[in-house]
Design a protein around this motif. Structure first.
Motif, PDB file in Angstrom:
ATOM      1  N   GLY A  30       2.790   1.406 -16.113  1.00 23.86           N
ATOM      2  CA  GLY A  30       1.422   1.871 -16.346  1.00 23.86           C
ATOM      3  C   GLY A  30       0.713   2.172 -15.035  1.00 23.86           C
ATOM      4  O   GLY A  30       0.004   3.171 -14.914  1.00 23.86           O
ATOM      5  N   ARG A  31       0.902   1.298 -14.062  1.00 20.73           N
ATOM      6  CA  ARG A  31       0.287   1.500 -12.742  1.00 20.73           C
ATOM      7  C   ARG A  31       0.855   2.745 -12.067  1.00 20.73           C
ATOM      8  O   ARG A  31       0.124   3.533 -11.463  1.00 20.73           O
ATOM      9  CB  ARG A  31       0.520   0.254 -11.862  1.00 20.73           C
ATOM     10  N   ILE A  32       2.177   2.928 -12.176  1.00 21.99           N
ATOM     11  CA  ILE A  32       2.813   4.114 -11.594  1.00 21.99           C
ATOM     12  C   ILE A  32       2.278   5.378 -12.251  1.00 21.99           C
ATOM     13  O   ILE A  32       1.960   6.354 -11.574  1.00 21.99           O
ATOM     14  CB  ILE A  32       4.350   4.017 -11.707  1.00 21.99           C
ATOM     15  N   SER A  33       2.132   5.354 -13.572  1.00 18.68           N
ATOM     16  CA  SER A  33       1.607   6.521 -14.289  1.00 18.68           C
ATOM     17  C   SER A  33       0.170   6.820 -13.873  1.00 18.68           C
ATOM     18  O   SER A  33      -0.209   7.981 -13.690  1.00 18.68           O
ATOM     19  CB  SER A  33       1.659   6.280 -15.801  1.00 18.68           C
ATOM     20  N   LYS A  35      -4.573  11.351  -1.007  1.00 23.12           N
ATOM     21  CA  LYS A  35      -3.324  11.712  -1.669  1.00 23.12           C
ATOM     22  C   LYS A  35      -2.134  11.037  -0.988  1.00 23.12           C
ATOM     23  O   LYS A  35      -1.239  10.514  -1.663  1.00 23.12           O
ATOM     24  CB  LYS A  35      -3.161  13.238  -1.648  1.00 23.12           C
ATOM     25  N   LEU A  36      -2.139  11.009   0.335  1.00 25.96           N
ATOM     26  CA  LEU A  36      -1.067  10.363   1.074  1.00 25.96           C
ATOM     27  C   LEU A  36      -1.034   8.856   0.800  1.00 25.96           C
ATOM     28  O   LEU A  36       0.034   8.269   0.622  1.00 25.96           O
ATOM     29  CB  LEU A  36      -1.215  10.616   2.571  1.00 25.96           C
ATOM     30  N   ARG A  37      -2.211   8.242   0.740  1.00 26.05           N
ATOM     31  CA  ARG A  37      -2.291   6.813   0.458  1.00 26.05           C
ATOM     32  C   ARG A  37      -1.688   6.497  -0.919  1.00 26.05           C
ATOM     33  O   ARG A  37      -0.936   5.532  -1.072  1.00 26.05           O
ATOM     34  CB  ARG A  37      -3.747   6.353   0.517  1.00 26.05           C
ATOM     35  N   ILE A  38      -2.001   7.326  -1.904  1.00 26.24           N
ATOM     36  CA  ILE A  38      -1.457   7.124  -3.253  1.00 26.24           C
ATOM     37  C   ILE A  38       0.049   7.348  -3.244  1.00 26.24           C
ATOM     38  O   ILE A  38       0.799   6.602  -3.879  1.00 26.24           O
ATOM     39  CB  ILE A  38      -2.165   8.044  -4.269  1.00 26.24           C
ATOM     40  N   LYS A  39       0.503   8.359  -2.510  1.00 25.02           N
ATOM     41  CA  LYS A  39       1.943   8.630  -2.423  1.00 25.02           C
ATOM     42  C   LYS A  39       2.681   7.423  -1.851  1.00 25.02           C
ATOM     43  O   LYS A  39       3.748   7.038  -2.338  1.00 25.02           O
ATOM     44  CB  LYS A  39       2.182   9.860  -1.555  1.00 25.02           C
ATOM     45  N   GLU A  40       2.107   6.800  -0.827  1.00 23.35           N
ATOM     46  CA  GLU A  40       2.722   5.615  -0.226  1.00 23.35           C
ATOM     47  C   GLU A  40       2.741   4.447  -1.212  1.00 23.35           C
ATOM     48  O   GLU A  40       3.721   3.713  -1.299  1.00 23.35           O
ATOM     49  CB  GLU A  40       1.982   5.226   1.051  1.00 23.35           C
ATOM     50  N   GLN A  41       1.659   4.292  -1.976  1.00 21.14           N
ATOM     51  CA  GLN A  41       1.620   3.229  -2.981  1.00 21.14           C
ATOM     52  C   GLN A  41       2.684   3.462  -4.045  1.00 21.14           C
ATOM     53  O   GLN A  41       3.354   2.525  -4.480  1.00 21.14           O
ATOM     54  CB  GLN A  41       0.239   3.161  -3.641  1.00 21.14           C
ATOM     55  N   LEU A  42       2.820   4.710  -4.479  1.00 19.52           N
ATOM     56  CA  LEU A  42       3.843   5.041  -5.478  1.00 19.52           C
ATOM     57  C   LEU A  42       5.244   4.728  -4.964  1.00 19.52           C
ATOM     58  O   LEU A  42       6.058   4.133  -5.675  1.00 19.52           O
ATOM     59  CB  LEU A  42       3.756   6.523  -5.865  1.00 19.52           C
ATOM     60  N   ARG A  43       5.510   5.111  -3.724  1.00 20.12           N
ATOM     61  CA  ARG A  43       6.823   4.859  -3.140  1.00 20.12           C
ATOM     62  C   ARG A  43       7.084   3.353  -3.080  1.00 20.12           C
ATOM     63  O   ARG A  43       8.170   2.894  -3.407  1.00 20.12           O
ATOM     64  CB  ARG A  43       6.905   5.492  -1.760  1.00 20.12           C
ATOM     65  N   HIS A  44       6.089   2.595  -2.698  1.00 19.22           N
ATOM     66  CA  HIS A  44       6.224   1.140  -2.606  1.00 19.22           C
ATOM     67  C   HIS A  44       6.489   0.523  -3.977  1.00 19.22           C
ATOM     68  O   HIS A  44       7.345  -0.355  -4.118  1.00 19.22           O
ATOM     69  CB  HIS A  44       4.963   0.534  -1.985  1.00 19.22           C
ATOM     70  N   LEU A  45       5.778   0.993  -4.991  1.00 15.65           N
ATOM     71  CA  LEU A  45       5.961   0.454  -6.345  1.00 15.65           C
ATOM     72  C   LEU A  45       7.320   0.815  -6.928  1.00 15.65           C
ATOM     73  O   LEU A  45       7.934   0.002  -7.633  1.00 15.65           O
ATOM     74  CB  LEU A  45       4.845   0.949  -7.283  1.00 15.65           C
ATOM     75  N   LYS A  46       7.800   2.012  -6.644  1.00 10.59           N
ATOM     76  CA  LYS A  46       9.094   2.439  -7.180  1.00 10.59           C
ATOM     77  C   LYS A  46      10.248   1.698  -6.542  1.00 10.59           C
ATOM     78  O   LYS A  46      11.279   1.498  -7.176  1.00 10.59           O
ATOM     79  CB  LYS A  46       9.257   3.944  -7.018  1.00 10.59           C
ATOM     80  N   VAL A  47      10.072   1.259  -5.305  1.00  7.79           N
ATOM     81  CA  VAL A  47      11.118   0.519  -4.613  1.00  7.79           C
ATOM     82  C   VAL A  47      11.201  -0.907  -5.145  1.00  7.79           C
ATOM     83  O   VAL A  47      12.279  -1.483  -5.262  1.00  7.79           O
ATOM     84  CB  VAL A  47      10.867   0.503  -3.077  1.00  7.79           C
ATOM     85  N   SER A  48      10.043  -1.495  -5.510  1.00  2.00           N
ATOM     86  CA  SER A  48      10.053  -2.877  -5.967  1.00  2.00           C
ATOM     87  C   SER A  48      10.477  -3.033  -7.405  1.00  2.00           C
ATOM     88  O   SER A  48      10.845  -2.232  -8.101  1.00  2.00           O
ATOM     89  CB  SER A  48       8.701  -3.540  -5.825  1.00  2.00           C
TER      90      SER A  48
END
Length: 55
Positions: free
Chosen positions: A5-8, A42-55
């Motif tokens: 849900g957070r990723i979406s 946008k970059l900040r959100i992209k970094e958060q997404l990458r971090h969440l997908k890795v975990s």
């Protein structure tokens, strides 16, 4: 909220920022500071997404 849900939610915000950037760039008198801020968000959100997908 679940991880998916957070990723979406972040992905939707990322797309929204992309649309805002595109709209601002099409304006005849595009504001460079606004564009810079939108791109930074946008970059900040992209970094958060990458971090969440890795975990």
């Amino acid at each position: 909220m679940s991880l998916n849900g957070r990723i979406s939610e972040l992905a939707a915000k990322h797309r929204n920022l992309d649309e805002q950037i595109s709209t601002e760039q099409k304006r005849p008198s595009a504001d460079g500071l606004v564009l810079k801020d939108l791109k930074r968000q946008k970059l900040r959100i992209k970094e958060q997404l990458r971090h969440l997908k890795v975990s």
